[in-house]
Write a protein that holds these residues in place. Structure first.
Motif, short mmCIF file in Angstrom:
data_model
loop_
_atom_site.label_atom_id
_atom_site.label_comp_id
_atom_site.label_asym_id
_atom_site.label_seq_id
_atom_site.Cartn_x
_atom_site.Cartn_y
_atom_site.Cartn_z
N LEU A 158 -5.35 -11.20 -3.36
CA LEU A 158 -5.21 -9.78 -3.07
C LEU A 158 -6.08 -9.43 -1.86
CD1 LEU A 158 -5.25 -8.21 -6.65
CD2 LEU A 158 -3.30 -8.72 -5.19
N VAL A 159 -5.47 -8.81 -0.86
CA VAL A 159 -6.19 -8.47 0.36
C VAL A 159 -6.10 -6.97 0.60
CG1 VAL A 159 -5.83 -10.73 1.42
CG2 VAL A 159 -4.13 -8.91 1.78
N PHE A 160 -7.05 -6.47 1.38
CA PHE A 160 -7.09 -5.05 1.74
C PHE A 160 -5.85 -4.71 2.55
CE2 PHE A 160 -8.34 -1.37 4.21
CZ PHE A 160 -9.10 -0.62 3.31
N ASP A 161 -5.16 -3.64 2.16
CA ASP A 161 -3.95 -3.20 2.85
C ASP A 161 -4.31 -2.08 3.81
OD1 ASP A 161 -1.47 -2.16 3.63
OD2 ASP A 161 -0.53 -2.64 1.71
N LYS A 162 -4.30 -2.38 5.10
CA LYS A 162 -4.67 -1.39 6.11
C LYS A 162 -3.60 -0.33 6.31
CE LYS A 162 -5.41 -4.70 9.05
NZ LYS A 162 -5.73 -5.48 10.28
N ASP A 163 -2.39 -0.62 5.87
CA ASP A 163 -1.27 0.31 6.09
C ASP A 163 -1.00 1.23 4.89
OD1 ASP A 163 -0.73 -0.79 8.65
OD2 ASP A 163 0.30 -2.47 7.67
N PHE A 184 -14.39 -4.13 -2.39
CA PHE A 184 -13.01 -4.23 -1.90
C PHE A 184 -12.68 -3.08 -0.96
CE2 PHE A 184 -8.44 -4.40 -1.90
CZ PHE A 184 -8.13 -5.75 -2.07
N VAL A 185 -13.00 -1.85 -1.41
CA VAL A 185 -12.71 -0.68 -0.58
C VAL A 185 -13.76 -0.53 0.52
CG1 VAL A 185 -12.40 1.83 -0.59
CG2 VAL A 185 -11.54 0.45 -2.49
#
Length: 402
Positions: free
Chosen positions: A91-96, A172-173
């Motif tokens: 799971l990766v940070f979603d910039k969009d 994460f955030v």
């Protein structure tokens, strides 16, 4: 004509959206409340004491398990946008799609703890005002933790769910928040505030007199500088603790502070003074609240606001104006102060029910004339923390047991 409560309206909206979006009915409804901090500002990351209560504005999830590793999340508050990801992949940070990161972060933390999860369909919505400092983000983190805990039999405690929410936001955030917001959302008790020791995480339920209403007034002053100034205040507090040779300012009492304050930078000393006196005020406020001593409580809240204004320097003229208007309306029959990170946001007032209308009229008559802004007023009651509202599976288990 049927009148629905806020909670019922949210339930109806979520169930309808889930069926329309996913084509079947949800098995679970789960909620987590927002919160307001009655007193104890910026003390949490200094290992001090806070006195928040959960409020009857909530974030809610409708959910059902899937038979694969896919997670589909529909956000009703973002035009029904759906974000889909696979639990078998990192799971990766979603910039969009920024809102989904609070959800991904909680799931990532659960998986990193070894929790066995599966696919799930989620519809999420809330009525916690966003951007008002009432912790809509923590409510979202906690409701997601509560959802996976209930649906995958994880046997997590409410405290563990809160800590997972905080970890998600920190790591994460990327927001270095304290534990208060998640803990009160997870562990709140109806009719009570919660005195939290932010070092040990011990909590004590403090009864609110039933005749008191919790009135939250959003200044609608756009909150500027809060991120950068929050980090600066935190660094100043850490510098003060280091100068005193302690782990955190929790370990310095006012006598020691007064004896050694001249050794500190003048600004750092004022920051430390706020934290040290605020933690002491919070303990005294919990006692006053339990005893129904509204005069003492009101004075402590006034002292807290003055300290935030003069020593911690996190209020703004609009907030100070609101506090003055409300204080004039309630006199010594309650208390009012800024609440939250500062530089805008909300004030909180504890007000006898019969004075709520007078407070609303005073704010409506005076605030816009003084500031050019219109305030939003929320009259709340302390509610219970996160939990399952409905479970089709649990209901079926009960029927089978009979």
């Amino acid at each position: 004509m049927t009148t629905y409560s806020r909670e019922e309206q949210l339930v109806n909206r979520l169930e309808t959206a889930f069926v329309e979006g996913f084509g079947y009915s949800p098995s679970h409804l789960i909620q987590a409340p927002g919160r307001v901090n009655l007193i104890g500002e910026h003390t949490d990351y200094n290992d001090g004491f806070v006195l928040p209560c959960a409020i009857d504005y909530q974030t809610m999830v409708a959910a059902s398990r899937r038979d694969d590793q896919c997670v589909r999340v529909m956000a009703l508050d973002y035009q029904g946008e759906i974000n889909t990801f696979d639990l078998s992949q990192p799971l990766v940070f979603d910039k969009d799609c920024l809102w989904v990161n609070y959800i991904r972060g909680v799931i990532d933390c659960l998986q990193s703890r070894g929790c066995k999860l599966g696919g799930i369909d989620i519809a999420v919505s809330g009525n916690v005002p966003q951007g008002a400092g009432l912790s809509s983000s923590a409510a979202l983190e906690v409701v997601i933790g509560q959802t996976f805990n209930a649906m995958f039999d994880l046997s997590l405690t409410q405290q563990e769910i809160a800590l997972i929410g905080q970890q998600a936001e920190n790591q994460f955030v990327g927001c270095n928040c304290g534990i208060m917001d998640q803990l009160i959302s997870a562990e709140g008790e109806a009719g009570h505030a919660l005195l939290i020791d932010c070092r040990s995480l011990e909590t004590k339920a403090v009864s609110l007199p039933p005749e008191l209403s919790v009135v939250i007034i959003n200044s609608n002053k756009k909150r500027g500088l809060v991120g950068s100034e929050y980090n600066t205040r935190r660094q100043q507090c850490e510098a003060a603790a280091q100068a005193f040779g302690v782990k955190a300012l929790r370990d310095v009492d006012i006598t020691r502070f007064q004896a050694q304050a001249e050794q500190l930078d003048e600004v750092v000393a004022r920051r430390a003074k706020h934290i040290i006196t605020e933690s002491a005020r919070t303990l005294r406020a919990a006692e006053a609240l339990e005893q129904g001593d509204l005069a003492t409580l009101g004075q402590l809240m006034a002292d807290s606001h003055q300290s935030m204004r003069d020593d911690f320097e996190i209020t703004v003229p609009e907030i100070d104006t609101l506090v003055d208007i409300v204080k004039a309306a309630i006199g010594e029959r309650g208390g009012v102060r800024m609440t939250g990170g500062g530089f805008g946001g909300c004030v909180v007032a504890l007000v006898p029910a019969e004075l709520v209308d007078a407070v609303q009229r005073a704010v409506e008559a005076q605030y816009e004339n003084a500031t050019g802004l219109q305030a939003s007023i929320y009259v709340c009651q302390p509610m219970a923390g996160a939990g399952v509202l409905k479970s089709v599976l649990l209901q079926q288990d009960v029927l089978n047991a009979q």
